[in-house]
Structure formats: C-alpha cells, structure tokens
Design a protein around this motif. Structure first.
Motif, PDB file in Angstrom:
ATOM      1  N   LEU A  89       0.828  -1.204   0.000  1.00 28.42           N
ATOM      2  CA  LEU A  89       0.000   0.000   0.000  1.00 28.42           C
ATOM      3  C   LEU A  89       0.866   1.259   0.000  1.00 28.42           C
ATOM      4  O   LEU A  89       0.598   2.215  -0.729  1.00 28.42           O
ATOM      5  CB  LEU A  89      -0.939  -0.003   1.210  1.00 28.42           C
ATOM      6  N   ARG A  90       1.941   1.257   0.794  1.00 31.09           N
ATOM      7  CA  ARG A  90       2.844   2.404   0.822  1.00 31.09           C
ATOM      8  C   ARG A  90       3.479   2.625  -0.549  1.00 31.09           C
ATOM      9  O   ARG A  90       3.626   3.765  -1.001  1.00 31.09           O
ATOM     10  CB  ARG A  90       3.924   2.218   1.889  1.00 31.09           C
ATOM     11  N   ALA A  91       3.860   1.545  -1.220  1.00 28.42           N
ATOM     12  CA  ALA A  91       4.447   1.662  -2.561  1.00 28.42           C
ATOM     13  C   ALA A  91       3.418   2.233  -3.537  1.00 28.42           C
ATOM     14  O   ALA A  91       3.746   3.081  -4.374  1.00 28.42           O
ATOM     15  CB  ALA A  91       4.948   0.300  -3.045  1.00 28.42           C
ATOM     16  N   GLU A  92       2.189   1.794  -3.432  1.00 32.60           N
ATOM     17  CA  GLU A  92       1.126   2.304  -4.308  1.00 32.60           C
ATOM     18  C   GLU A  92       0.849   3.775  -4.020  1.00 32.60           C
ATOM     19  O   GLU A  92       0.648   4.565  -4.948  1.00 32.60           O
ATOM     20  CB  GLU A  92      -0.143   1.471  -4.131  1.00 32.60           C
ATOM     21  N   VAL A  93       0.863   4.173  -2.757  1.00 35.83           N
ATOM     22  CA  VAL A  93       0.663   5.579  -2.400  1.00 35.83           C
ATOM     23  C   VAL A  93       1.781   6.428  -2.999  1.00 35.83           C
ATOM     24  O   VAL A  93       1.531   7.495  -3.576  1.00 35.83           O
ATOM     25  CB  VAL A  93       0.579   5.763  -0.860  1.00 35.83           C
ATOM     26  N   ALA A  94       3.019   5.957  -2.909  1.00 34.18           N
ATOM     27  CA  ALA A  94       4.150   6.699  -3.473  1.00 34.18           C
ATOM     28  C   ALA A  94       3.995   6.827  -4.991  1.00 34.18           C
ATOM     29  O   ALA A  94       4.236   7.905  -5.557  1.00 34.18           O
ATOM     30  CB  ALA A  94       5.473   6.017  -3.132  1.00 34.18           C
ATOM     31  N   ARG A  95       3.575   5.762  -5.644  1.00 34.84           N
ATOM     32  CA  ARG A  95       3.363   5.796  -7.095  1.00 34.84           C
ATOM     33  C   ARG A  95       2.264   6.801  -7.446  1.00 34.84           C
ATOM     34  O   ARG A  95       2.408   7.602  -8.368  1.00 34.84           O
ATOM     35  CB  ARG A  95       2.994   4.411  -7.617  1.00 34.84           C
ATOM     36  N   LEU A  96       1.186   6.790  -6.688  1.00 36.13           N
ATOM     37  CA  LEU A  96       0.075   7.706  -6.952  1.00 36.13           C
ATOM     38  C   LEU A  96       0.478   9.156  -6.670  1.00 36.13           C
ATOM     39  O   LEU A  96       0.041  10.072  -7.376  1.00 36.13           O
ATOM     40  CB  LEU A  96      -1.152   7.308  -6.133  1.00 36.13           C
ATOM     41  N   GLN A  97       1.310   9.384  -5.657  1.00 41.39           N
ATOM     42  CA  GLN A  97       1.780  10.740  -5.382  1.00 41.39           C
ATOM     43  C   GLN A  97       2.643  11.257  -6.530  1.00 41.39           C
ATOM     44  O   GLN A  97       2.535  12.425  -6.911  1.00 41.39           O
ATOM     45  CB  GLN A  97       2.552  10.780  -4.061  1.00 41.39           C
ATOM     46  N   GLN A  98       3.479  10.389  -7.096  1.00 44.70           N
ATOM     47  CA  GLN A  98       4.290  10.769  -8.251  1.00 44.70           C
ATOM     48  C   GLN A  98       3.398  11.107  -9.438  1.00 44.70           C
ATOM     49  O   GLN A  98       3.617  12.105 -10.130  1.00 44.70           O
ATOM     50  CB  GLN A  98       5.223   9.614  -8.650  1.00 44.70           C
ATOM     51  N   LEU A  99       2.394  10.290  -9.665  1.00 41.43           N
ATOM     52  CA  LEU A  99       1.462  10.534 -10.757  1.00 41.43           C
ATOM     53  C   LEU A  99       0.725  11.853 -10.545  1.00 41.43           C
ATOM     54  O   LEU A  99       0.575  12.652 -11.476  1.00 41.43           O
ATOM     55  CB  LEU A  99       0.473   9.376 -10.883  1.00 41.43           C
ATOM     56  N   ASP A 100       0.291  12.114  -9.324  1.00 45.95           N
ATOM     57  CA  ASP A 100      -0.396  13.359  -9.011  1.00 45.95           C
ATOM     58  C   ASP A 100       0.516  14.557  -9.298  1.00 45.95           C
ATOM     59  O   ASP A 100       0.079  15.563  -9.865  1.00 45.95           O
ATOM     60  CB  ASP A 100      -0.844  13.364  -7.544  1.00 45.95           C
ATOM     61  N   SER A 101       1.767  14.443  -8.926  1.00 46.47           N
ATOM     62  CA  SER A 101       2.722  15.521  -9.169  1.00 46.47           C
ATOM     63  C   SER A 101       2.884  15.769 -10.667  1.00 46.47           C
ATOM     64  O   SER A 101       2.872  16.918 -11.125  1.00 46.47           O
ATOM     65  CB  SER A 101       4.067  15.157  -8.533  1.00 46.47           C
ATOM     66  N   LYS A 102       3.031  14.712 -11.446  1.00 43.65           N
ATOM     67  CA  LYS A 102       3.185  14.861 -12.899  1.00 43.65           C
ATOM     68  C   LYS A 102       1.928  15.456 -13.529  1.00 43.65           C
ATOM     69  O   LYS A 102       2.018  16.287 -14.437  1.00 43.65           O
ATOM     70  CB  LYS A 102       3.528  13.522 -13.540  1.00 43.65           C
ATOM     71  N   LEU A 103       0.770  15.056 -13.043  1.00 42.33           N
ATOM     72  CA  LEU A 103      -0.474  15.630 -13.559  1.00 42.33           C
ATOM     73  C   LEU A 103      -0.558  17.113 -13.235  1.00 42.33           C
ATOM     74  O   LEU A 103      -0.987  17.925 -14.067  1.00 42.33           O
ATOM     75  CB  LEU A 103      -1.687  14.882 -12.990  1.00 42.33           C
ATOM     76  N   GLY A 104      -0.152  17.483 -12.034  1.00 36.70           N
ATOM     77  CA  GLY A 104      -0.133  18.902 -11.648  1.00 36.70           C
ATOM     78  C   GLY A 104       0.808  19.705 -12.524  1.00 36.70           C
ATOM     79  O   GLY A 104       0.473  20.816 -12.958  1.00 36.70           O
ATOM     80  N   GLU A 105       1.982  19.138 -12.816  1.00 33.72           N
ATOM     81  CA  GLU A 105       2.940  19.818 -13.685  1.00 33.72           C
ATOM     82  C   GLU A 105       2.366  19.990 -15.090  1.00 33.72           C
ATOM     83  O   GLU A 105       2.503  21.058 -15.701  1.00 33.72           O
ATOM     84  CB  GLU A 105       4.246  19.029 -13.757  1.00 33.72           C
ATOM     85  N   ALA A 106       1.727  18.957 -15.602  1.00 36.25           N
ATOM     86  CA  ALA A 106       1.145  19.016 -16.944  1.00 36.25           C
ATOM     87  C   ALA A 106       0.050  20.079 -16.999  1.00 36.25           C
ATOM     88  O   ALA A 106      -0.021  20.859 -17.955  1.00 36.25           O
ATOM     89  CB  ALA A 106       0.599  17.652 -17.353  1.00 36.25           C
ATOM     90  N   CYS A 107      -0.794  20.132 -15.970  1.00 36.31           N
ATOM     91  CA  CYS A 107      -1.854  21.146 -15.926  1.00 36.31           C
ATOM     92  C   CYS A 107      -1.255  22.545 -15.883  1.00 36.31           C
ATOM     93  O   CYS A 107      -1.723  23.456 -16.588  1.00 36.31           O
ATOM     94  CB  CYS A 107      -2.759  20.926 -14.713  1.00 36.31           C
ATOM     95  N   ALA A 108      -0.239  22.731 -15.056  1.00 34.91           N
ATOM     96  CA  ALA A 108       0.398  24.044 -14.943  1.00 34.91           C
ATOM     97  C   ALA A 108       1.020  24.457 -16.275  1.00 34.91           C
ATOM     98  O   ALA A 108       0.896  25.623 -16.697  1.00 34.91           O
ATOM     99  CB  ALA A 108       1.454  24.027 -13.839  1.00 34.91           C
ATOM    100  N   GLU A 109       1.693  23.541 -16.952  1.00 42.31           N
ATOM    101  CA  GLU A 109       2.296  23.847 -18.243  1.00 42.31           C
ATOM    102  C   GLU A 109       1.237  24.192 -19.279  1.00 42.31           C
ATOM    103  O   GLU A 109       1.407  25.139 -20.063  1.00 42.31           O
ATOM    104  CB  GLU A 109       3.157  22.679 -18.710  1.00 42.31           C
ATOM    105  N   LEU A 110       0.162  23.448 -19.300  1.00 46.45           N
ATOM    106  CA  LEU A 110      -0.910  23.745 -20.250  1.00 46.45           C
ATOM    107  C   LEU A 110      -1.548  25.101 -19.963  1.00 46.45           C
ATOM    108  O   LEU A 110      -1.816  25.883 -20.886  1.00 46.45           O
ATOM    109  CB  LEU A 110      -1.967  22.637 -20.233  1.00 46.45           C
TER     110      LEU A 110
END
Length: 141
Positions: A89-110
């Motif tokens: 579960l901790r590994a999945e949370v870390a993966r999801l946090q990374q994905l959330d960060s990348k999505l935030g970056e993509a939104c900001a760039e757009l």
C-alpha cells in the motif's frame, strides 16, 4: 444457533455465511437434521472474515489464515499478511503521489501555454515532453 441468528449477530447475510462455509472458512459446521447449527466461535469467525475483507483481502486469501492446526486463526500469519499489505500500500501511495505531481505539472504547463500573450493552438502546447524546459512544447506521446 441457526444461520439467521448468526447473520444478525455477525452482521452478515445467510448467503455470505453459506459462501464462507462452502469455502471452508468456518471449519466444520454442525448439523441438526438439515439445519446448520452455529456456535459462538462461528460468530467470531464471521466477524473476523468481514474485518479482513474490509481491509481489502479476498476470501481466497483467508483460508490458511483462519484455521491453524489448533482450529484457531493463525495470528502470526495474519499479522505477516497485514504487514505485507501495508508495504504494498505504501508503494502504491508513493506511485500515486508521483502521478499526481506529474499531472499537476502538466496542468500548470498547459495553463501557462494557453495563457500566453499570443493565443496558441492546443497543438502548440502539447508537443513538448513533461520534464522539458518551460519554453519547450508539451509532448503527449
């Protein structure tokens, strides 16, 4: 006690209790004629099954846990399984946090691209990689 009483006390439907029994999760259930007769131990077993299910485990994972050689749950094995689930579960949370960060970056760039003084087309904004420099175009493939 009969199945309806067990269901009421353990907050489980008779259908679920029959499934648990058919999977061997309740051990040997006594009978009186064609009726199943359940014990206090069965109430505790059904409650434990429901708790473990609520933690995200499948019924198929529970068989060996619920019946050790003494007929009681294998508490050590259950603790080990819970700890392994927490690690996953901790590994999945870390993966999801990374994905959330990348999505935030993509939104900001757009947003930045679309807010530029010269009105860009969407194609102008989506041709650069996510981890490129701010002046580069966003790449979606």
């Amino acid at each position: 006690m009969y199945i309806s009483e067990l269901g009421r006390r353990a907050n489980a439907s008779p259908k679920a209790i029959r499934l648990y029994e058919s999977l061997g999760l309740l051990g040997q259930v006594g009978r009186k004629g064609s009726y199943r007769i359940y014990s206090e131990q069965n109430v505790q077993q059904v409650q434990l099954i429901r708790q473990v299910q609520a933690l995200g485990f499948r019924l198929a994972d529970m068989g060996p846990l619920l019946h050790s050689g003494a007929g009681a749950p294998d508490w050590d094995q259950l603790v080990a399984l819970l700890e392994a689930r927490r690690v996953a579960l901790r590994a999945e949370v870390a993966r999801l946090q990374q994905l959330d960060s990348k999505l935030g970056e993509a939104c900001a760039e757009l947003r930045a691209c679309l807010a530029a003084p010269v009105a860009p087309t969407l194609a102008d904004c989506i041709d650069r990689p996510l981890d490129s420099a701010p002046g580069d175009k966003l790449h979606t493939s």
